[in-house]
Scaffold this motif. Structure first.
Motif, PDB file in Angstrom:
ATOM      1  N   GLY A 123       7.645  -9.057 -10.756  1.00 31.05           N
ATOM      2  CA  GLY A 123       7.439  -7.644 -10.439  1.00 31.05           C
ATOM      3  C   GLY A 123       7.148  -7.463  -8.971  1.00 31.05           C
ATOM      4  N   THR A 124       7.558  -6.345  -8.443  1.00 33.26           N
ATOM      5  CA  THR A 124       7.322  -6.022  -7.047  1.00 33.26           C
ATOM      6  C   THR A 124       6.914  -4.562  -6.938  1.00 33.26           C
ATOM      7  N   ARG A 125       6.449  -4.180  -5.773  1.00 32.34           N
ATOM      8  CA  ARG A 125       6.169  -2.795  -5.442  1.00 32.34           C
ATOM      9  C   ARG A 125       6.916  -2.471  -4.142  1.00 32.34           C
ATOM     10  N   PRO A 126       7.305  -1.222  -3.922  1.00 37.32           N
ATOM     11  CA  PRO A 126       7.935  -0.895  -2.632  1.00 37.32           C
ATOM     12  C   PRO A 126       7.063  -1.375  -1.479  1.00 37.32           C
ATOM     13  N   GLY A 127       7.680  -1.937  -0.451  1.00 36.83           N
ATOM     14  CA  GLY A 127       6.930  -2.545   0.637  1.00 36.83           C
ATOM     15  C   GLY A 127       6.268  -1.542   1.557  1.00 36.83           C
ATOM     16  N   PRO A 128       5.385  -2.019   2.432  1.00 36.98           N
ATOM     17  CA  PRO A 128       4.665  -1.114   3.341  1.00 36.98           C
ATOM     18  C   PRO A 128       5.583  -0.395   4.327  1.00 36.98           C
ATOM     19  N   ASP A 129       6.760  -0.963   4.584  1.00 34.24           N
ATOM     20  CA  ASP A 129       7.697  -0.316   5.509  1.00 34.24           C
ATOM     21  C   ASP A 129       8.456   0.825   4.837  1.00 34.24           C
ATOM     22  N   GLN A 130       8.247   1.019   3.538  1.00 37.62           N
ATOM     23  CA  GLN A 130       8.932   2.085   2.803  1.00 37.62           C
ATOM     24  C   GLN A 130       8.011   3.264   2.525  1.00 37.62           C
ATOM     25  N   THR A 131       6.971   3.414   3.325  1.00 34.96           N
ATOM     26  CA  THR A 131       5.988   4.467   3.120  1.00 34.96           C
ATOM     27  C   THR A 131       5.919   5.386   4.330  1.00 34.96           C
ATOM     28  N   PRO A 132       5.473   6.623   4.129  1.00 37.11           N
ATOM     29  CA  PRO A 132       5.288   7.523   5.270  1.00 37.11           C
ATOM     30  C   PRO A 132       4.073   7.133   6.088  1.00 37.11           C
ATOM     31  N   ALA A 133       3.923   7.730   7.257  1.00 33.88           N
ATOM     32  CA  ALA A 133       2.746   7.476   8.097  1.00 33.88           C
ATOM     33  C   ALA A 133       1.487   7.848   7.328  1.00 33.88           C
ATOM     34  N   PRO A 235     -18.922   9.531 -18.436  1.00 34.17           N
ATOM     35  CA  PRO A 235     -19.957  10.534 -18.186  1.00 34.17           C
ATOM     36  C   PRO A 235     -21.360   9.959 -18.034  1.00 34.17           C
ATOM     37  N   HIS A 236     -21.623   8.781 -18.620  1.00 38.06           N
ATOM     38  CA  HIS A 236     -22.968   8.207 -18.527  1.00 38.06           C
ATOM     39  C   HIS A 236     -23.234   7.550 -17.177  1.00 38.06           C
ATOM     40  N   GLY A 237     -22.236   7.503 -16.295  1.00 41.39           N
ATOM     41  CA  GLY A 237     -22.492   7.054 -14.933  1.00 41.39           C
ATOM     42  C   GLY A 237     -22.081   5.632 -14.602  1.00 41.39           C
ATOM     43  N   ILE A 238     -21.391   4.955 -15.535  1.00 38.70           N
ATOM     44  CA  ILE A 238     -20.855   3.625 -15.258  1.00 38.70           C
ATOM     45  C   ILE A 238     -19.341   3.719 -15.266  1.00 38.70           C
ATOM     46  N   GLY A 239     -18.710   3.126 -14.258  1.00 40.22           N
ATOM     47  CA  GLY A 239     -17.261   3.160 -14.175  1.00 40.22           C
ATOM     48  C   GLY A 239     -16.694   1.782 -13.899  1.00 40.22           C
ATOM     49  N   LEU A 240     -15.383   1.692 -13.951  1.00 44.86           N
ATOM     50  CA  LEU A 240     -14.674   0.447 -13.674  1.00 44.86           C
ATOM     51  C   LEU A 240     -13.448   0.768 -12.838  1.00 44.86           C
ATOM     52  N   ALA A 241     -13.254   0.000 -11.769  1.00 49.47           N
ATOM     53  CA  ALA A 241     -12.015   0.065 -10.996  1.00 49.47           C
ATOM     54  C   ALA A 241     -11.325  -1.285 -11.134  1.00 49.47           C
ATOM     55  N   GLU A 242     -10.042  -1.255 -11.429  1.00 45.95           N
ATOM     56  CA  GLU A 242      -9.290  -2.503 -11.542  1.00 45.95           C
ATOM     57  C   GLU A 242      -7.976  -2.366 -10.785  1.00 45.95           C
ATOM     58  N   SER A 243      -7.555  -3.476 -10.191  1.00 50.02           N
ATOM     59  CA  SER A 243      -6.350  -3.466  -9.366  1.00 50.02           C
ATOM     60  C   SER A 243      -5.496  -4.676  -9.690  1.00 50.02           C
ATOM     61  N   ALA A 244      -4.200  -4.441  -9.848  1.00 52.18           N
ATOM     62  CA  ALA A 244      -3.235  -5.532  -9.843  1.00 52.18           C
ATOM     63  C   ALA A 244      -2.885  -5.799  -8.383  1.00 52.18           C
ATOM     64  N   LEU A 245      -2.930  -7.063  -7.977  1.00 49.59           N
ATOM     65  CA  LEU A 245      -2.742  -7.426  -6.580  1.00 49.59           C
ATOM     66  C   LEU A 245      -1.342  -7.993  -6.362  1.00 49.59           C
ATOM     67  N   PHE A 246      -0.723  -7.560  -5.272  1.00 51.51           N
ATOM     68  CA  PHE A 246       0.634  -7.981  -4.938  1.00 51.51           C
ATOM     69  C   PHE A 246       0.730  -8.304  -3.456  1.00 51.51           C
ATOM     70  N   ASP A 247       1.737  -9.113  -3.086  1.00 47.38           N
ATOM     71  CA  ASP A 247       2.227  -9.140  -1.718  1.00 47.38           C
ATOM     72  C   ASP A 247       3.714  -8.785  -1.795  1.00 47.38           C
ATOM     73  N   GLU A 248       4.440  -8.944  -0.717  1.00 48.29           N
ATOM     74  CA  GLU A 248       5.836  -8.510  -0.718  1.00 48.29           C
ATOM     75  C   GLU A 248       6.731  -9.417  -1.555  1.00 48.29           C
ATOM     76  N   LYS A 249       6.204 -10.574  -2.004  1.00 51.15           N
ATOM     77  CA  LYS A 249       6.969 -11.469  -2.860  1.00 51.15           C
ATOM     78  C   LYS A 249       6.734 -11.225  -4.340  1.00 51.15           C
ATOM     79  N   GLY A 250       5.587 -10.582  -4.690  1.00 56.14           N
ATOM     80  CA  GLY A 250       5.311 -10.340  -6.091  1.00 56.14           C
ATOM     81  C   GLY A 250       3.835 -10.396  -6.434  1.00 56.14           C
ATOM     82  N   PRO A 251       3.507 -10.598  -7.718  1.00 56.18           N
ATOM     83  CA  PRO A 251       2.116 -10.554  -8.167  1.00 56.18           C
ATOM     84  C   PRO A 251       1.277 -11.703  -7.618  1.00 56.18           C
ATOM     85  N   LEU A 252      -0.014 -11.382  -7.348  1.00 59.18           N
ATOM     86  CA  LEU A 252      -0.985 -12.368  -6.856  1.00 59.18           C
ATOM     87  C   LEU A 252      -2.110 -12.629  -7.843  1.00 59.18           C
ATOM     88  N   GLY A 253      -2.572 -11.559  -8.505  1.00 63.97           N
ATOM     89  CA  GLY A 253      -3.735 -11.684  -9.372  1.00 63.97           C
ATOM     90  C   GLY A 253      -4.314 -10.326  -9.704  1.00 63.97           C
TER      91      GLY A 253
END
Length: 264
Positions: A123-133, A235-253
């Motif tokens: 899997g990949t994501r569009p690269g940083p050069d494919q984004t607006p300023a 609503p009780h004040g505890i949350g979770l943030a999760e991220s799939a990590l990539f570089d320009e070659k694909g998934p990292l972790g």
């Protein structure tokens, strides 16, 4: 002009001077957790290094606000082993510890394992050069972590609530006189998951992470790390943030952050 997030103390190899580039969004006197997490990675990698080994997971505990002050960074091997070993690291001010980390370091397979191609992560994501300023980061501070990184949104934005895909690149070394390692880049970027995918109004709410866990099945290649991030509030004040990590070659972790949610 600051040349790095931290300046080494020539008189003490364990001491680092924090620059304004470490400043975070919550207080002008406190650091963003990305730079000190990367500093922990810096000392972890230098703790009794072994050829053919690689850090696969780092779990950071944020014990309180990290001030813009000199930090003492220490790491020690607490569980040696032939195949896996555990390293502990601590960041302290003159008043005591402010962050702790545990890191598992793994022996790399040699020769590499014959794993079928269809089982490997893809899997990949569009690269940083494919984004607006990028739009300006919503901060009243002229200098901080937001000026020490370059970020490019594929989807979402700091002012658009919800899941987001964002590329992040360090513009400066973590420690002056050194090149950021792949682990340092991953840790510095991963701590922004709760910011890039924020679902609550920045002006009305706090969503501060108490920890950061980064698991890497592969080291990032190149300067950019991509977060495919989502925040789950409750609503009780505890949350979770999760991220799939990539570089320009694909998934990292993956990375996760436990969040304290509250009104400003």
């Amino acid at each position: 002009m600051n040349e790095a997030f931290y300046l080494p103390d020539r008189a003490d190899p364990e001491r680092f001077v924090s620059t304004e580039l470490t400043r975070g969004p919550w207080s002008p006197d406190a650091q963003h957790a990305g730079p000190p997490s990367a500093l922990l990675g810096h000392v972890i990698e230098r703790c009794e290094p072994r050829p053919g080994f690689q850090v696969g997971r780092v779990a950071v505990e944020i014990l309180g606000p990290v001030p813009l002050a000199p930090l003492t960074a220490q790491a020690r091997l607490v569980r040696p082993g032939r195949s896996v070993e555990l390293i502990e690291a601590t960041l302290s001010t003159d008043r005591g510890p402010v962050m702790r980390a545990n890191a598992w370091r793994f022996k790399l397979a040699d020769p590499e394992l014959a794993i079928p191609e269809h089982l490997l992560p893809t899997g990949t994501r569009p690269g940083p050069d494919q984004t607006p300023a990028p739009e300006p980061f919503p901060s009243a501070q002229a200098v901080g972590f937001h000026t020490g990184i370059e970020y490019r949104y594929i989807t979402g934005s700091f002012r658009e609530p919800g899941p987001a895909v964002c590329w992040i690149r360090l513009k400066y070394p973590v420690v002056a006189g050194t090149a950021p390692s792949p682990l340092e880049r991953a840790l510095a970027a991963a701590d922004s998951g709760n910011g890039v995918s924020a679902v609550l109004d920045w002006d009305r709410y706090l969503f501060i992470n108490t920890d950061l866990t980064v698991t890497l099945h592969r080291q990032p290649v190149g300067e950019w790390v991509c977060l495919d991030a989502v925040t789950h509030p409750q609503p009780h004040g505890i949350g979770l943030a999760e991220s799939a990590l990539f570089d320009e070659k694909g998934p990292l972790g993956r990375s996760t952050q436990t969040l304290f949610l509250g009104p400003r």
